[in-house]
Design a protein around this motif. Structure first.
Motif, PDB file in Angstrom:
ATOM      1  N   SER A   1       0.831  -1.208   0.000  1.00  0.00           N
ATOM      2  CA  SER A   1       0.000   0.000   0.000  1.00  0.00           C
ATOM      3  C   SER A   1       0.865   1.257   0.000  1.00  0.00           C
ATOM      4  CB  SER A   1      -0.959  -0.003   1.187  1.00  0.00           C
ATOM      5  OG  SER A   1      -0.249   0.089   2.397  1.00  0.00           O
ATOM      6  N   THR A   2       2.050   1.197   0.601  1.00  0.00           N
ATOM      7  CA  THR A   2       2.923   2.378   0.558  1.00  0.00           C
ATOM      8  C   THR A   2       3.546   2.559  -0.815  1.00  0.00           C
ATOM      9  OG1 THR A   2       4.808   1.122   1.401  1.00  0.00           O
ATOM     10  CG2 THR A   2       3.463   2.288   3.019  1.00  0.00           C
ATOM     11  N   TRP A   3       3.672   1.502  -1.572  1.00  0.00           N
ATOM     12  CA  TRP A   3       4.209   1.614  -2.929  1.00  0.00           C
ATOM     13  C   TRP A   3       3.279   2.415  -3.839  1.00  0.00           C
ATOM     14  CZ3 TRP A   3       5.849  -4.163  -3.912  1.00  0.00           C
ATOM     15  CH2 TRP A   3       6.935  -4.466  -3.105  1.00  0.00           C
ATOM     16  N   PHE A   4       1.980   2.347  -3.574  1.00  0.00           N
ATOM     17  CA  PHE A   4       1.030   3.100  -4.395  1.00  0.00           C
ATOM     18  C   PHE A   4       1.266   4.608  -4.298  1.00  0.00           C
ATOM     19  CE2 PHE A   4      -1.836  -0.707  -4.176  1.00  0.00           C
ATOM     20  CZ  PHE A   4      -1.805  -0.949  -5.528  1.00  0.00           C
ATOM     21  N   SER A   5       1.668   5.063  -3.137  1.00  0.00           N
ATOM     22  CA  SER A   5       1.909   6.507  -3.010  1.00  0.00           C
ATOM     23  C   SER A   5       3.105   6.955  -3.836  1.00  0.00           C
ATOM     24  CB  SER A   5       2.126   6.867  -1.531  1.00  0.00           C
ATOM     25  OG  SER A   5       3.306   6.258  -1.061  1.00  0.00           O
ATOM     26  N   LYS A   6       4.008   6.046  -4.144  1.00  0.00           N
ATOM     27  CA  LYS A   6       5.176   6.390  -4.938  1.00  0.00           C
ATOM     28  C   LYS A   6       4.897   6.329  -6.451  1.00  0.00           C
ATOM     29  CE  LYS A   6       8.337   5.051  -1.382  1.00  0.00           C
ATOM     30  NZ  LYS A   6       8.158   4.077  -0.402  1.00  0.00           N
TER      31      LYS A   6
ATOM     32  N   PHE B   1       2.276   7.820  -7.957  1.00  0.00           N
ATOM     33  CA  PHE B   1       1.630   9.039  -8.445  1.00  0.00           C
ATOM     34  C   PHE B   1       2.332  10.269  -7.978  1.00  0.00           C
ATOM     35  CE2 PHE B   1      -1.647   5.755  -8.019  1.00  0.00           C
ATOM     36  CZ  PHE B   1      -1.984   5.624  -9.345  1.00  0.00           C
TER      37      PHE B   1
END
Length: 83
Positions: free
Chosen positions: A76-81, A83
């Motif tokens: 889930s933290t990878w998604f912030s990277k 965009f």
């Protein structure tokens, strides 16, 4: 503090959190396995071997659930990277 020190501190904190999460889920799996009727499956359900089996089952189940939760949080933290 330079970049390497920050990375080491971050990795150390993440390791500590991972250990805590694994221990919490091992405890939760031990608690949940108390509701299982192992007497029907084991020859001597009150023996040391039966308790050892219950401990091993708790560790295996707790570790797998904890790994799922830890991996899910990482993903889930990878998604912030993205965009």
């Amino acid at each position: 503090m330079d970049y390497v020190d920050q990375m080491n501190a971050s990795m150390g904190l993440k390791g500590l959190i991972n250990i805590a999460v694994v221990l919490v889920f091992i405890g939760a799996s031990w608690w949940a396995l108390q509701e299982l009727k192992l007497e029907a499956l084991l020859k001597r359900p009150r023996s040391a071997a039966a308790k050892t089996l219950q401990i091993f089952l708790s560790i295996a189940l707790g570790y797998q659930v904890a790994r799922f939760v830890i991996d899910y949080l990482d993903w889930s933290t990878w998604f912030s990277k993205m965009f």
